[in-house]
Design a protein around this motif. Structure first.
Motif, PDB file in Angstrom:
ATOM      1  N   ASN A   1       5.605  18.586  15.887  1.00 25.45           N
ATOM      2  CA  ASN A   1       5.515  19.312  14.613  1.00 25.45           C
ATOM      3  C   ASN A   1       6.068  18.469  13.472  1.00 25.45           C
ATOM      4  O   ASN A   1       5.512  18.465  12.371  1.00 25.45           O
ATOM      5  CB  ASN A   1       6.255  20.647  14.707  1.00 25.45           C
ATOM      6  N   ALA A   2       7.145  17.743  13.725  1.00 23.54           N
ATOM      7  CA  ALA A   2       7.708  16.859  12.698  1.00 23.54           C
ATOM      8  C   ALA A   2       6.728  15.732  12.379  1.00 23.54           C
ATOM      9  O   ALA A   2       6.518  15.391  11.203  1.00 23.54           O
ATOM     10  CB  ALA A   2       9.053  16.291  13.153  1.00 23.54           C
ATOM     11  N   ALA A   3       6.118  15.162  13.403  1.00 27.17           N
ATOM     12  CA  ALA A   3       5.132  14.094  13.178  1.00 27.17           C
ATOM     13  C   ALA A   3       3.956  14.614  12.363  1.00 27.17           C
ATOM     14  O   ALA A   3       3.474  13.944  11.436  1.00 27.17           O
ATOM     15  CB  ALA A   3       4.650  13.532  14.511  1.00 27.17           C
ATOM     16  N   GLN A   4       3.488  15.825  12.663  1.00 33.18           N
ATOM     17  CA  GLN A   4       2.384  16.428  11.908  1.00 33.18           C
ATOM     18  C   GLN A   4       2.794  16.644  10.449  1.00 33.18           C
ATOM     19  O   GLN A   4       2.022  16.368   9.529  1.00 33.18           O
ATOM     20  CB  GLN A   4       1.983  17.759  12.549  1.00 33.18           C
ATOM     21  N   TYR A   5       4.009  17.114  10.238  1.00 38.43           N
ATOM     22  CA  TYR A   5       4.520  17.343   8.883  1.00 38.43           C
ATOM     23  C   TYR A   5       4.484  16.033   8.084  1.00 38.43           C
ATOM     24  O   TYR A   5       3.982  15.993   6.963  1.00 38.43           O
ATOM     25  CB  TYR A   5       5.948  17.888   8.962  1.00 38.43           C
ATOM     26  N   TYR A   6       5.011  14.965   8.671  1.00 36.08           N
ATOM     27  CA  TYR A   6       5.052  13.685   7.959  1.00 36.08           C
ATOM     28  C   TYR A   6       3.676  13.044   7.847  1.00 36.08           C
ATOM     29  O   TYR A   6       3.401  12.339   6.878  1.00 36.08           O
ATOM     30  CB  TYR A   6       6.067  12.733   8.597  1.00 36.08           C
ATOM     31  N   ALA A   7       2.803  13.301   8.802  1.00 38.89           N
ATOM     32  CA  ALA A   7       1.437  12.789   8.702  1.00 38.89           C
ATOM     33  C   ALA A   7       0.726  13.408   7.496  1.00 38.89           C
ATOM     34  O   ALA A   7      -0.029  12.734   6.795  1.00 38.89           O
ATOM     35  CB  ALA A   7       0.661  13.082   9.983  1.00 38.89           C
ATOM     36  N   GLU A   8       0.988  14.672   7.247  1.00 37.59           N
ATOM     37  CA  GLU A   8       0.371  15.365   6.114  1.00 37.59           C
ATOM     38  C   GLU A   8       0.987  14.951   4.782  1.00 37.59           C
ATOM     39  O   GLU A   8       0.338  15.038   3.746  1.00 37.59           O
ATOM     40  CB  GLU A   8       0.504  16.879   6.290  1.00 37.59           C
ATOM     41  N   ARG A   9       2.234  14.497   4.810  1.00 37.35           N
ATOM     42  CA  ARG A   9       2.960  14.247   3.564  1.00 37.35           C
ATOM     43  C   ARG A   9       3.431  12.800   3.392  1.00 37.35           C
ATOM     44  O   ARG A   9       4.267  12.529   2.536  1.00 37.35           O
ATOM     45  CB  ARG A   9       4.156  15.186   3.498  1.00 37.35           C
ATOM     46  N   LEU A  10       2.911  11.877   4.180  1.00 35.39           N
ATOM     47  CA  LEU A  10       3.401  10.497   4.125  1.00 35.39           C
ATOM     48  C   LEU A  10       3.286   9.880   2.723  1.00 35.39           C
ATOM     49  O   LEU A  10       4.236   9.233   2.278  1.00 35.39           O
ATOM     50  CB  LEU A  10       2.724   9.619   5.169  1.00 35.39           C
ATOM     51  N   PRO A  11       2.188  10.068   1.990  1.00 36.65           N
ATOM     52  CA  PRO A  11       2.142   9.484   0.637  1.00 36.65           C
ATOM     53  C   PRO A  11       3.275   9.988  -0.272  1.00 36.65           C
ATOM     54  O   PRO A  11       3.884   9.202  -1.004  1.00 36.65           O
ATOM     55  CB  PRO A  11       0.776   9.911   0.103  1.00 36.65           C
ATOM     56  N   GLN A  12       3.585  11.273  -0.203  1.00 38.67           N
ATOM     57  CA  GLN A  12       4.669  11.827  -1.022  1.00 38.67           C
ATOM     58  C   GLN A  12       6.027  11.282  -0.564  1.00 38.67           C
ATOM     59  O   GLN A  12       6.889  10.980  -1.393  1.00 38.67           O
ATOM     60  CB  GLN A  12       4.682  13.366  -0.958  1.00 38.67           C
TER      61      GLN A  12
ATOM     62  N   VAL B   1      18.926   1.934   2.728  1.00 40.28           N
ATOM     63  CA  VAL B   1      17.805   2.042   1.793  1.00 40.28           C
ATOM     64  C   VAL B   1      16.705   1.064   2.175  1.00 40.28           C
ATOM     65  O   VAL B   1      15.518   1.420   2.243  1.00 40.28           O
ATOM     66  CB  VAL B   1      18.272   1.814   0.332  1.00 40.28           C
ATOM     67  N   LYS B   2      17.074  -0.180   2.448  1.00 46.00           N
ATOM     68  CA  LYS B   2      16.079  -1.188   2.846  1.00 46.00           C
ATOM     69  C   LYS B   2      15.378  -0.788   4.140  1.00 46.00           C
ATOM     70  O   LYS B   2      14.161  -0.918   4.269  1.00 46.00           O
ATOM     71  CB  LYS B   2      16.749  -2.557   3.030  1.00 46.00           C
ATOM     72  N   SER B   3      16.144  -0.319   5.088  1.00 45.58           N
ATOM     73  CA  SER B   3      15.581   0.066   6.386  1.00 45.58           C
ATOM     74  C   SER B   3      14.586   1.218   6.244  1.00 45.58           C
ATOM     75  O   SER B   3      13.502   1.185   6.829  1.00 45.58           O
ATOM     76  CB  SER B   3      16.708   0.458   7.343  1.00 45.58           C
ATOM     77  N   VAL B   4      14.944   2.226   5.466  1.00 46.34           N
ATOM     78  CA  VAL B   4      14.050   3.371   5.282  1.00 46.34           C
ATOM     79  C   VAL B   4      12.797   2.947   4.526  1.00 46.34           C
ATOM     80  O   VAL B   4      11.679   3.333   4.899  1.00 46.34           O
ATOM     81  CB  VAL B   4      14.772   4.534   4.553  1.00 46.34           C
ATOM     82  N   LYS B   5      12.944   2.123   3.497  1.00 49.96           N
ATOM     83  CA  LYS B   5      11.777   1.639   2.755  1.00 49.96           C
ATOM     84  C   LYS B   5      10.849   0.838   3.667  1.00 49.96           C
ATOM     85  O   LYS B   5       9.628   1.004   3.616  1.00 49.96           O
ATOM     86  CB  LYS B   5      12.207   0.789   1.555  1.00 49.96           C
ATOM     87  N   ASN B   6      11.433  -0.039   4.490  1.00 46.09           N
ATOM     88  CA  ASN B   6      10.616  -0.813   5.425  1.00 46.09           C
ATOM     89  C   ASN B   6       9.891   0.103   6.410  1.00 46.09           C
ATOM     90  O   ASN B   6       8.723  -0.123   6.737  1.00 46.09           O
ATOM     91  CB  ASN B   6      11.465  -1.832   6.189  1.00 46.09           C
ATOM     92  N   SER B   7      10.572   1.123   6.879  1.00 42.63           N
ATOM     93  CA  SER B   7       9.977   2.037   7.863  1.00 42.63           C
ATOM     94  C   SER B   7       8.795   2.810   7.293  1.00 42.63           C
ATOM     95  O   SER B   7       7.738   2.877   7.920  1.00 42.63           O
ATOM     96  CB  SER B   7      11.022   3.022   8.384  1.00 42.63           C
ATOM     97  N   VAL B   8       8.970   3.411   6.118  1.00 43.15           N
ATOM     98  CA  VAL B   8       7.876   4.227   5.576  1.00 43.15           C
ATOM     99  C   VAL B   8       6.705   3.384   5.085  1.00 43.15           C
ATOM    100  O   VAL B   8       5.587   3.881   4.984  1.00 43.15           O
ATOM    101  CB  VAL B   8       8.326   5.197   4.454  1.00 43.15           C
ATOM    102  N   ASN B   9       6.946   2.114   4.783  1.00 46.50           N
ATOM    103  CA  ASN B   9       5.875   1.249   4.315  1.00 46.50           C
ATOM    104  C   ASN B   9       5.241   0.412   5.422  1.00 46.50           C
ATOM    105  O   ASN B   9       4.301  -0.338   5.178  1.00 46.50           O
ATOM    106  CB  ASN B   9       6.384   0.340   3.185  1.00 46.50           C
ATOM    107  N   ASP B  10       5.735   0.554   6.635  1.00 45.32           N
ATOM    108  CA  ASP B  10       5.181  -0.184   7.770  1.00 45.32           C
ATOM    109  C   ASP B  10       3.795   0.388   8.099  1.00 45.32           C
ATOM    110  O   ASP B  10       3.662   1.585   8.360  1.00 45.32           O
ATOM    111  CB  ASP B  10       6.108  -0.035   8.975  1.00 45.32           C
TER     112      ASP B  10
END
Length: 180
Positions: free
Chosen positions: A18-29, A44-53
């Motif tokens: 359910n969490a994966a589905q939530y983030y799949a729907e909202r990844l651009p935001q 901050v660097k780690s999270v930015k790298n993760s969401v932009n991977d």
């Protein structure tokens, strides 16, 4: 309308889906919010790298394409009214498409390993028809029972100081709160 992200719970089998589905729907935001963060800290660097991977997008896409139907089945299986006979039929009817994780093979292997198939197909000679009927009405999991024991354990911790007669009141509060 603002939605709070779901919190995956280790003991709730489908919560990470359910969490994966939530983030799949909202990844651009999520990317927009994270990329707006200022600072050069490690987190901050780690999270930015993760969401932009780019792998994150492909992994979330794979989960949505092939496994989004399983979280509803998991919820059904955790119910105290769902029977092993219904679960067996639903598990055999699952279709994951390409199934990159080969989950369908894993499920079939587990069903065959635990005599579930023999019981559902009435193949065991040592079981009476009356026992077959009882076995097919059993719950497929003990999740609801385990959750009840965990809840009672939290009520009866040594650092709690209340009367046993208050347990029904705590149970009502718990179930009415939607935390179950």
């Amino acid at each position: 309308m603002h939605h709070i992200p779901p919190q995956p719970i280790v003991t709730r089998w489908g919560s990470w889906l359910n969490a994966a589905q939530y983030y799949a729907e909202r990844l651009p935001q999520v990317k927009e919010i994270v990329n707006a963060w200022e600072g050069e800290g490690v987190i901050v660097k780690s999270v930015k790298n993760s969401v932009n991977d780019p792998k994150l997008t492909s992994q979330l896409t794979e989960i949505c394409l092939h496994y989004n139907n399983i979280s509803n089945l998991i919820l059904k299986m955790e119910s105290c009214t769902y029977t092993i006979k219904e679960a067996h039929a639903d598990l055999n009817a699952l279709d994951f498409g390409k199934d990159p994780l080969e989950l369908k093979n894993y499920i079939k292997k587990r069903l065959n390993k635990n005599n579930v198939k023999q019981i559902m197909e009435l193949q065991r000679q040592d079981i009476s028809p009356a026992l077959y009927a009882k076995l097919q009405k059993c719950q497929p999991t003990s999740a609801s029972v385990e959750r009840s024991f965990s809840l009672l354990k939290s009520f009866l911790r040594p650092n709690r100081n209340f009367k046993d007669s208050n347990i029904p009141h705590y149970m009502k509060l718990y179930y009415n709160s939607g935390l179950k």
